[in-house]
Design an enzyme around this catalytic site. Structure first.
Site, PDB file in Angstrom:
ATOM      1  N   SER A   1       8.069  26.141 -41.654  1.00 34.07           N
ATOM      2  CA  SER A   1       6.804  26.590 -42.249  1.00 34.07           C
ATOM      3  C   SER A   1       6.531  25.914 -43.588  1.00 34.07           C
ATOM      4  O   SER A   1       7.440  25.437 -44.276  1.00 34.07           O
ATOM      5  CB  SER A   1       6.827  28.104 -42.440  1.00 34.07           C
TER       6      SER A   1
HETATM    7  N1  SAM Z   1       9.622  30.372 -40.304  1.00 38.13           N
HETATM    8  C1  SAM Z   1      10.321  29.308 -39.624  1.00 38.13           C
HETATM    9  C2  SAM Z   1      10.887  28.336 -40.612  1.00 38.13           C
HETATM   10  O1  SAM Z   1      10.615  28.472 -41.822  1.00 38.13           O
HETATM   11  O2  SAM Z   1      11.575  27.418 -40.186  1.00 38.13           O
HETATM   12  C3  SAM Z   1       9.414  28.545 -38.724  1.00 38.13           C
HETATM   13  C4  SAM Z   1       9.026  29.263 -37.523  1.00 38.13           C
HETATM   14  S1  SAM Z   1       8.173  28.233 -36.370  1.00 38.13           S
HETATM   15  C5  SAM Z   1       6.618  28.034 -37.120  1.00 38.13           C
HETATM   16  C6  SAM Z   1       7.916  29.407 -35.072  1.00 38.13           C
HETATM   17  C7  SAM Z   1       9.153  29.721 -34.307  1.00 38.13           C
HETATM   18  O3  SAM Z   1       8.869  30.804 -33.434  1.00 38.13           O
HETATM   19  C8  SAM Z   1       9.628  28.582 -33.421  1.00 38.13           C
HETATM   20  O4  SAM Z   1      10.949  28.262 -33.721  1.00 38.13           O
HETATM   21  C9  SAM Z   1       9.459  29.136 -32.014  1.00 38.13           C
HETATM   22  O5  SAM Z   1      10.438  28.657 -31.106  1.00 38.13           O
HETATM   23  C10 SAM Z   1       9.601  30.618 -32.250  1.00 38.13           C
HETATM   24  N2  SAM Z   1       9.020  31.476 -31.227  1.00 38.13           N
HETATM   25  C11 SAM Z   1       7.863  31.355 -30.535  1.00 38.13           C
HETATM   26  N3  SAM Z   1       7.688  32.382 -29.692  1.00 38.13           N
HETATM   27  C12 SAM Z   1       8.775  33.184 -29.837  1.00 38.13           C
HETATM   28  C13 SAM Z   1       9.193  34.395 -29.236  1.00 38.13           C
HETATM   29  N4  SAM Z   1       8.480  35.016 -28.299  1.00 38.13           N
HETATM   30  N5  SAM Z   1      10.371  34.934 -29.627  1.00 38.13           N
HETATM   31  C14 SAM Z   1      11.136  34.333 -30.576  1.00 38.13           C
HETATM   32  N6  SAM Z   1      10.796  33.174 -31.187  1.00 38.13           N
HETATM   33  C15 SAM Z   1       9.631  32.616 -30.819  1.00 38.13           C
END
Ligand code: SAM
Length: 194
Positions: A41
């Site tokens: 992010s």
């Molecule tokens: N906040 C994190 C960071 O600072 O690195 C970034 C998060 S990234 C924008 C979104 C994450 O949500 C991804 O790693 C994705 O695989 C995960 N994701 C998407 N759908 C999900 C779900 N249903 N359950 C768990 N994780 C999920």
């Protein structure tokens, strides 16, 4: 803005959470690829979302979307316990290694579909979703405790509204919009189709 949070933000090396060629761009205030079509992010947004959560050392926090673990470090630093769920095993394992290396012992990890929450440890004082939901996830609201705060991006895959959801002492839910953001999709049962 809380000064301790600002100090932590300045002290945490974001490049530590990036393992690819984008490491050199870690200082930029933008989301960056971390593989598997996912992103770390934008730092200013991590700061903003953490600030809105108004964390304290009694908070039990549920995080959906561990990703690189960068946001998780903020949660672990300022809360009692963090329950974090990531659907991509490789990212979850990498994040866990990094957060353990940093010495955090108050984080509990799960690989799976976070759109369903983690009922075993509910209710939570805080819930943060770091992926875009199609609609406000009822399942997660159900796991938000009295006096709880939840933050979640809701909208289309290309643009979402950042929703701040609170449950007051009477159990009533209040929803505010606090900005526009772009996150990758939350997949899963209560998210976008896999
Ligand atoms: N906040 C994190 C960071 O600072 O690195 C970034 C998060 S990234 C924008 C979104 C994450 O949500 C991804 O790693 C994705 O695989 C995960 N994701 C998407 N759908 C999900 C779900 N249903 N359950 C768990 N994780 C999920």
């Amino acid at each position: 803005m809380d000064q301790k949070l600002l100090d932590f933000f300045k002290s945490l090396d974001r490049s530590f959470f990036i393992d690819n060629e984008f490491k050199n761009y870690a200082h930029l205030d933008r989301a960056l690829p971390i593989g598997y079509e996912q992103t770390i992010s934008q730092p200013s947004l991590v700061l903003k979302m953490t600030n809105f959560l108004n964390l304290n050392k009694n908070c039990r926090v549920l995080e959906i979307g561990t990703g690189s673990g960068y946001q998780t470090a903020f949660l672990a630093e300022f809360s009692e316990k963090v329950y974090t769920i990531e659907r991509i095993k490789e990212l979850a394992e990498s994040a866990r290694k990094k957060l353990e290396h940093l010495g955090y012992e108050n984080i509990f990890y799960q690989v799976g579909d976070g759109s369903e929450g983690w009922t075993e440890h509910a209710p939570y004082d805080r819930i943060i979703v770091t992926a875009a939901a199609e609609r406000i996830p009822e399942e997660l609201i159900n796991q938000l405790g009295t006096g709880g705060i939840m933050i979640v991006p809701v909208g289309s895959p290309s643009l979402q509204q950042l929703k701040l959801i609170t449950r007051d002492q009477e159990g009533k839910i209040h929803i505010d919009t606090i900005g526009k953001v772009v996150f990758v999709e939350m997949k899963g049962k209560y998210g976008w189709t896999e």
